[in-house]
Design a protein around this motif. Structure first.
Motif, PDB file in Angstrom:
ATOM      1  N   LYS A  44      -5.986   9.202  14.197  1.00  0.00           N
ATOM      2  CA  LYS A  44      -4.644   8.775  13.815  1.00  0.00           C
ATOM      3  C   LYS A  44      -4.502   8.786  12.290  1.00  0.00           C
ATOM      4  O   LYS A  44      -5.348   8.263  11.563  1.00  0.00           O
ATOM      5  CB  LYS A  44      -4.370   7.372  14.354  1.00  0.00           C
TER       6      LYS A  44
ATOM      7  N   ASN B 267       0.439  14.068  25.740  1.00  0.00           N
ATOM      8  CA  ASN B 267      -0.364  12.850  25.653  1.00  0.00           C
ATOM      9  C   ASN B 267      -1.019  12.603  27.008  1.00  0.00           C
ATOM     10  O   ASN B 267      -0.320  12.285  27.976  1.00  0.00           O
ATOM     11  CB  ASN B 267       0.520  11.666  25.273  1.00  0.00           C
TER      12      ASN B 267
ATOM     13  N   PRO C 292       4.157   6.514  21.859  1.00  0.00           N
ATOM     14  CA  PRO C 292       2.762   6.067  21.860  1.00  0.00           C
ATOM     15  C   PRO C 292       2.365   5.483  23.213  1.00  0.00           C
ATOM     16  O   PRO C 292       3.156   4.845  23.894  1.00  0.00           O
ATOM     17  CB  PRO C 292       2.737   4.989  20.765  1.00  0.00           C
TER      18      PRO C 292
ATOM     19  N   HIS D 140      -9.206   3.789  23.371  1.00  0.00           N
ATOM     20  CA  HIS D 140      -8.294   4.124  22.285  1.00  0.00           C
ATOM     21  C   HIS D 140      -6.892   4.339  22.827  1.00  0.00           C
ATOM     22  O   HIS D 140      -6.699   4.590  24.020  1.00  0.00           O
ATOM     23  CB  HIS D 140      -8.760   5.393  21.568  1.00  0.00           C
TER      24      HIS D 140
ATOM     25  N   ALA E 246      -3.150   6.596  22.117  1.00  0.00           N
ATOM     26  CA  ALA E 246      -2.869   7.990  21.780  1.00  0.00           C
ATOM     27  C   ALA E 246      -1.374   8.181  21.598  1.00  0.00           C
ATOM     28  O   ALA E 246      -0.560   7.511  22.250  1.00  0.00           O
ATOM     29  CB  ALA E 246      -3.390   8.931  22.871  1.00  0.00           C
TER      30      ALA E 246
ATOM     31  N   HIS F 150       2.032  13.705  17.798  1.00  0.00           N
ATOM     32  CA  HIS F 150       2.683  13.654  16.482  1.00  0.00           C
ATOM     33  C   HIS F 150       2.631  15.028  15.833  1.00  0.00           C
ATOM     34  O   HIS F 150       1.555  15.518  15.481  1.00  0.00           O
ATOM     35  CB  HIS F 150       1.982  12.624  15.584  1.00  0.00           C
TER      36      HIS F 150
ATOM     37  N   TRP G  34      -2.808  12.236  18.183  1.00  0.00           N
ATOM     38  CA  TRP G  34      -3.496  11.254  17.354  1.00  0.00           C
ATOM     39  C   TRP G  34      -4.074  10.151  18.223  1.00  0.00           C
ATOM     40  O   TRP G  34      -3.376   9.621  19.109  1.00  0.00           O
ATOM     41  CB  TRP G  34      -2.531  10.636  16.348  1.00  0.00           C
TER      42      TRP G  34
ATOM     43  N   SER H 262      -6.479   6.403  18.115  1.00  0.00           N
ATOM     44  CA  SER H 262      -7.015   5.343  17.276  1.00  0.00           C
ATOM     45  C   SER H 262      -8.538   5.371  17.312  1.00  0.00           C
ATOM     46  O   SER H 262      -9.151   6.032  18.157  1.00  0.00           O
ATOM     47  CB  SER H 262      -6.505   3.984  17.759  1.00  0.00           C
TER      48      SER H 262
END
Length: 353
Positions: A246, A264, A274, A296, A298, A301, A306, A308
């Protein structure tokens, strides 16, 4: 002298970057130019040993992470999966074939089986019979050489095998069954071309459940008749993502990545909404060990996916920005469930038609 030891869970996380064999810290530079006479023999796909995964043999795609609820359903599955593996030929060539791997190379085949077939192709054994051809994959240097004619020749050689294997599969094994195309990195490069040439807008498109085109930028409008999927049970579409930390934007973003669709795998949308870590079902790490859910979040983007920093012990020591090698591993259980869901949705819609 005491040796520094990373926590066990951190080793599992770090291993996500190195699950696929052939990773090298030093970029290999091929000294010779591509020569058609110096290419390995064309594979004969009637030979079972030239399939890295096949329902008529025991192989790494039959494997299951150590989770009691998982089952290999290939024996009864109503669908098939044609899996195209990524680049594993990344090391200094030692067999006389610098630009394309030899499908008779036992060492290379073992690297393929112990990496991508185990950690990626096995995802799909709950959804369908898994077919994964060995092919004369282009050496990793084909992506970096300044000689574009050499690169094109190496990739064309690799693609010719993928196409031949798929046509052999259709003629001898498919028997009208619905199928999934799944691929990663170089495999996705060839999978995109395969779909464009043989499936998009062709009668065969009716049998396509979904295509997982992962690890290679793919715009939403890449195909004429096959859209990017917008939800978890849509069929006749494709999903795609390229995973990064991210906040990180890779150097190639303004070349092609910014134009890519980004699915995603936590919520199966492309709208950039998100998805929280609570939707993460688990990953697979070192030695094919399952990692806990909720690692995590996701978010899609600008053509990237991305994520975490993974929520594990010692994560603060991780500084991984490009998670390319773990595009599938990070979402192993989400993708596994999604493939099953899409097969069910396809069969239900087919019955209604």
């Amino acid at each position: 002298m005491r040796h520094f030891r990373l926590p066990n869970k951190l080793w599992l996380a770090v291993a996500l970057m190195f699950t696929l064999a052939g990773c090298t810290a030093k970029r290999v530079v091929l000294s010779s130019r591509f020569e058609p006479a110096n290419v390995p023999p064309r594979p004969d796909y009637s030979r079972l040993e030239l399939w890295a995964a096949h329902p008529d043999k025991r192989d790494a795609a039959d494997s299951l992470p150590r989770v009691d609820t998982l089952r290999d359903n290939q024996a009864t599955a109503p669908a098939d999966v044609f899996f195209i593996h990524p680049t594993i030929y990344t090391y200094e060539p030692a067999n006389g074939y610098p630009w394309n791997g030899n499908v008779e190379d036992a060492d290379l085949n073992q690297r393929v089986d112990n990496s991508t077939i185990l950690n990626q192709a096995s995802i799909f054994n709950a959804a369908g019979r898994v077919f994964a051809p060995r092919y004369r994959q282009a050496h990793i240097y084909a992506y970096f050489t300044p000689n574009q004619a050499d690169a094109k020749a190496a990739f064309d050689t690799a693609y010719a095998d993928v196409k031949a294997a798929f046509e052999y599969y259709l003629k001898h094994f498919n028997q009208g069954r619905p199928f999934i195309i799944a691929a990663h990195s170089q495999g996705t490069q060839h999978g995109k071309r395969l779909i464009r040439e043989l499936i998009d807008g062709q009668p065969l498109q009716e049998q396509l459940i979904v295509a997982y085109l992962v690890g290679m930028p793919t715009p939403a409008d890449f195909f004429t008749h096959i859209p990017v999927c917008q939800n978890a049970d849509q069929t006749g579409c494709f999903v795609t993502w390229n995973t990064y930390a991210k906040g990180y934007t890779p150097p190639n973003h303004d070349k092609e990545l910014y134009k890519a669709a980004a699915t995603n795998p936590l919520n199966w949308t492309t709208n950039g909404e998100p998805a929280p870590a609570t939707l993460h079902m688990g990953a697979v790490g070192q030695k094919f060990k399952p990692l806990k859910p909720g690692l995590h979040d996701a978010a899609a983007h600008e053509g990237m996916l991305w994520i975490s920093r993974p929520k594990i012990a010692g994560a603060a020591l991780l500084n991984i920005k490009n998670w390319h090698r773990a595009d599938y591993n990070l979402f192993y259980f989400n993708v596994r469930q999604n493939a099953v869901e899409r097969v069910k949705a396809y069969l239900q819609r087919s019955a209604q038609r």
